[in-house]
Design an enzyme around this catalytic site. Sequence first.
Site, short mmCIF file in Angstrom:
data_model
loop_
_atom_site.label_atom_id
_atom_site.label_comp_id
_atom_site.label_asym_id
_atom_site.label_seq_id
_atom_site.Cartn_x
_atom_site.Cartn_y
_atom_site.Cartn_z
N SER A 122 -1.56 4.93 0.28
CA SER A 122 -1.55 5.08 -1.17
C SER A 122 -1.24 6.51 -1.59
O SER A 122 -1.15 6.81 -2.77
CB SER A 122 -2.91 4.67 -1.74
OG SER A 122 -3.95 5.38 -1.12
N HIS A 143 3.52 0.13 -0.67
CA HIS A 143 2.16 0.30 -1.18
C HIS A 143 1.78 -0.85 -2.11
O HIS A 143 2.19 -0.89 -3.27
CB HIS A 143 2.03 1.66 -1.90
CG HIS A 143 0.67 1.88 -2.48
ND1 HIS A 143 0.47 2.53 -3.67
CD2 HIS A 143 -0.57 1.52 -2.03
CE1 HIS A 143 -0.82 2.57 -3.93
NE2 HIS A 143 -1.47 1.97 -2.96
N GLU A 155 4.72 -0.55 -4.72
CA GLU A 155 5.53 0.67 -4.75
C GLU A 155 6.33 0.75 -3.45
O GLU A 155 5.75 0.59 -2.36
CB GLU A 155 4.63 1.91 -4.86
CG GLU A 155 4.03 2.11 -6.22
CD GLU A 155 3.18 3.37 -6.30
OE1 GLU A 155 3.40 4.19 -7.21
OE2 GLU A 155 2.28 3.55 -5.46
N ASN A 193 -1.06 6.19 -8.15
CA ASN A 193 -2.23 7.02 -7.87
C ASN A 193 -2.08 8.45 -8.36
O ASN A 193 -3.08 9.12 -8.60
CB ASN A 193 -2.57 6.98 -6.38
CG ASN A 193 -3.26 5.68 -6.01
OD1 ASN A 193 -3.89 5.05 -6.85
ND2 ASN A 193 -3.15 5.26 -4.77
#
Length: 294
Positions: A122, A143, A155, A193
């Site tokens: 992540s 991800h 992602e 994130n």
Amino acid sequence: MIQKIGVIGAGQMGNGIAHVCALNGFDVVLSDIDQAQLDKALKTVEKNLDRQTHSKREDTRISEADKKAALARIHPVVGLDHFGDCDLVIEAATEKEEVKVQILKALCPLLKADAVIATNTSSISITRLAAATDRPAKFMGMHFMNPVPLMQLVELIRGLATDEETYRSIKELTEKLHKTAAPAEDFPAFIVNRILLPMINEAVYTLYEGVGTVEAIDTAMKLGANHPMGPLELADFIGLDTCLAVMQVLYDGLADSKYRPCPLLVKYVEAGWVGKKAGRGFYDYSGEKPIPTR
């Protein structure tokens, strides 16, 4: 052509990835170092598939036959020795770079030459992880969001060496899993994130500085910003250890003080109060209803 998929790590991300791959017709080898974790993962997958058979939403509902077929496609194994015929292996181990590098170095000699490796990291540099393998061109980030069966986004992150064919095959796979791909550049924490974790960290600072209680902060963001879950509740769900690891990657990688992990977040992780999976984080989960710990 990707037909058989390996998944390393049977935690909350790994079992979710195995679930969606198996449900969409792929044979899955699910690996962990611990048999008990594999048993727990299979029970979780079965429970989540069962939930889908009783879903009120037609677009997510599956039949009993679909559930049985998906479970039959998941083959749990201890260790890394059963990936020799996998077309793709997705690494979903703990969010620690040294652990991931160790796994990748042990994995590569066991794979066929044209096998692709993806990492579910992540936040960690894809380019750096790729450099630990014997196939940087066939390595990239994939991800998934948590919980994997429910969240639509994946992602896709290319490392410096990732070739076009690898990217294209992983994008096609993402679409076959009925997920939406968001291409992201290989910078610390990528897109989701990079935005989400500093918000959670700021919520912890708000608690640390006494601006609001756990309950007040979560209520404020749910009703004031229309978030489905408060930031501290979400932190518990993600895992405070994972939140801290991502903040540390941002802080180290971008050298900006705005990414400094809140001391209270560090303290909770040191105490082992890492959220829902530990039974305690910003909330205590030992009773029927979660109770704020501050």
